[in-house]
Motif scaffolding. Structure first.
Motif, mmCIF file in Angstrom:
data_model
loop_
_atom_site.group_PDB
_atom_site.id
_atom_site.type_symbol
_atom_site.label_atom_id
_atom_site.label_comp_id
_atom_site.label_asym_id
_atom_site.label_seq_id
_atom_site.Cartn_x
_atom_site.Cartn_y
_atom_site.Cartn_z
ATOM 1 N N ASP A 139 -0.914 -1.923 24.871
ATOM 2 C CA ASP A 139 -1.599 -2.714 23.854
ATOM 3 C C ASP A 139 -2.652 -1.875 23.139
ATOM 4 O O ASP A 139 -3.685 -1.534 23.716
ATOM 5 N N LEU A 140 -2.389 -1.567 21.874
ATOM 6 C CA LEU A 140 -3.311 -0.733 21.111
ATOM 7 C C LEU A 140 -4.425 -1.527 20.424
ATOM 8 O O LEU A 140 -5.309 -0.943 19.782
ATOM 9 N N ARG A 141 -4.417 -2.844 20.545
ATOM 10 C CA ARG A 141 -5.436 -3.653 19.865
ATOM 11 C C ARG A 141 -6.862 -3.231 20.215
ATOM 12 O O ARG A 141 -7.727 -3.207 19.324
ATOM 13 N N PRO A 142 -7.154 -2.920 21.504
ATOM 14 C CA PRO A 142 -8.516 -2.476 21.817
ATOM 15 C C PRO A 142 -8.940 -1.208 21.071
ATOM 16 O O PRO A 142 -10.129 -1.022 20.805
ATOM 17 N N VAL A 143 -7.995 -0.342 20.746
ATOM 18 C CA VAL A 143 -8.325 0.863 19.984
ATOM 19 C C VAL A 143 -8.830 0.472 18.601
ATOM 20 O O VAL A 143 -9.846 0.980 18.116
ATOM 21 N N PHE A 144 -8.139 -0.459 17.957
ATOM 22 C CA PHE A 144 -8.565 -0.919 16.636
ATOM 23 C C PHE A 144 -9.911 -1.629 16.711
ATOM 24 O O PHE A 144 -10.776 -1.422 15.844
ATOM 25 N N ARG A 145 -10.106 -2.452 17.743
ATOM 26 C CA ARG A 145 -11.384 -3.152 17.887
ATOM 27 C C ARG A 145 -12.534 -2.172 18.093
ATOM 28 O O ARG A 145 -13.589 -2.292 17.459
ATOM 29 N N GLU A 146 -12.342 -1.201 18.972
ATOM 30 C CA GLU A 146 -13.406 -0.247 19.289
ATOM 31 C C GLU A 146 -13.813 0.569 18.070
ATOM 32 O O GLU A 146 -14.996 0.898 17.894
ATOM 33 N N HIS A 147 -12.852 0.863 17.216
ATOM 34 C CA HIS A 147 -13.143 1.687 16.041
ATOM 35 C C HIS A 147 -13.417 0.853 14.785
ATOM 36 O O HIS A 147 -13.519 1.399 13.684
ATOM 37 N N GLY A 148 -13.535 -0.453 14.942
ATOM 38 C CA GLY A 148 -13.932 -1.315 13.838
ATOM 39 C C GLY A 148 -12.871 -1.582 12.796
ATOM 40 O O GLY A 148 -13.191 -1.984 11.667
ATOM 41 N N LEU A 149 -11.601 -1.407 13.144
ATOM 42 C CA LEU A 149 -10.523 -1.616 12.168
ATOM 43 C C LEU A 149 -9.730 -2.907 12.405
ATOM 44 O O LEU A 149 -8.919 -3.291 11.566
ATOM 45 N N ASP A 150 -9.973 -3.560 13.515
ATOM 46 C CA ASP A 150 -9.205 -4.757 13.850
ATOM 47 C C ASP A 150 -9.372 -5.870 12.816
ATOM 48 O O ASP A 150 -8.442 -6.635 12.559
ATOM 49 N N ALA A 151 -10.526 -5.958 12.204
ATOM 50 C CA ALA A 151 -10.798 -7.026 11.237
ATOM 51 C C ALA A 151 -9.900 -6.946 10.013
ATOM 52 O O ALA A 151 -9.758 -7.937 9.284
#
Length: 229
Positions: A139-151
């Motif tokens: 699950d790569l979602r935490p990578v996007f969240r940590e780097h501020g791109l998930d939004a």
């Protein structure tokens, strides 16, 4: 264009170097190698293709060929393929092979390309849907969240969650459906012509970028903004 689909590794994010990857795993497990040993071992791991998101194997062992071909279809297959490759390289402790695999799933192991945030933010501002379509076993979602791109991401379509991997058009179809977008009005952005090019089967347009270190590729994603109009 109604939506843009992005690959993950080599497109929006770049994995850390093999040396950084190995050093982090050694530090996390309390092991050490001299600098010459670390450099030589990192080169051996890179040649083996053991770093997910890194180079493919220089020579794929025959006994791993079958699992390698379908490695992104499940979490178990992905782990088996990459730890199988890393075990070709002697390490100070057998447990380091699993530690290396765990390390590569850490947000700290990934760096967004310099223009990724701007491109995703601009697409969101224009009301264009954004999806991430990745051949991956975790699950790569935490990578996007940590780097501020998930939004900026509306949908994640990950191969291991669907049991099918690119270039199979079914994975791209899932993404288009999730974004409620006609494939003929969708742009797929990726670094792998064979895998990401599978989107053309549905009628998607495709734009390719080079899989380079982040510092060497500061603005390759910016043309996407012109392509979507």
């Amino acid at each position: 264009m109604a939506a843009v689909l992005f690959d993950f590794s080599g497109t929006l994010f770049r994995a850390e170097s093999a040396a950084s990857w190995l050093r982090a795993a050694l530090d996390e497990t309390g092991h050490a190698l001299s600098e010459p040993e670390l450099a030589a071992t990192a080169r051996a791991l890179e040649a083996a293709g053991a770093l997910p998101g890194g180079a493919e194997p220089v020579e794929l062992p025959a006994d791993l060929a079958a699992v390698w071909a379908v490695r992104d279809e499940s979490a178990a297959l992905h782990r088996a393929a990459y730890t199988g490759l890393s075990r070709r390289v002697p390490l100070p402790d057998p447990g380091l092979h699993d530690a290396l695999y765990e390390r590569h799933m850490s947000p700290a192991a990934w760096t967004p390309y310099p223009d990724a945030e701007k491109v995703l933010r601009t697409l969101r501002g224009r009301g264009i849907g954004v999806g991430v379509v990745s051949n991956i076993g975790w699950d790569l979602r935490p990578v996007f969240r940590e780097h501020g791109l998930d939004a900026y991401v509306d949908a994640y379509v990950l191969s291991y969650e669907h049991g099918v991997q690119k270039p199979d058009p079914r994975l791209f179809a899932v993404a288009c459906e999730a974004l409620d977008a006609d494939p003929r009005r969708v742009l797929m952005v990726g670094d792998n012509r064979a895998a990401d090019g599978g989107a053309t089967t549905l009628g998607c347009r495709v734009h390719f970028v080079d899989h380079l270190p982040a510092a060497q590729r500061p603005d390759a994603l910016l043309p996407v903004l012109d392509l979507v109009g």
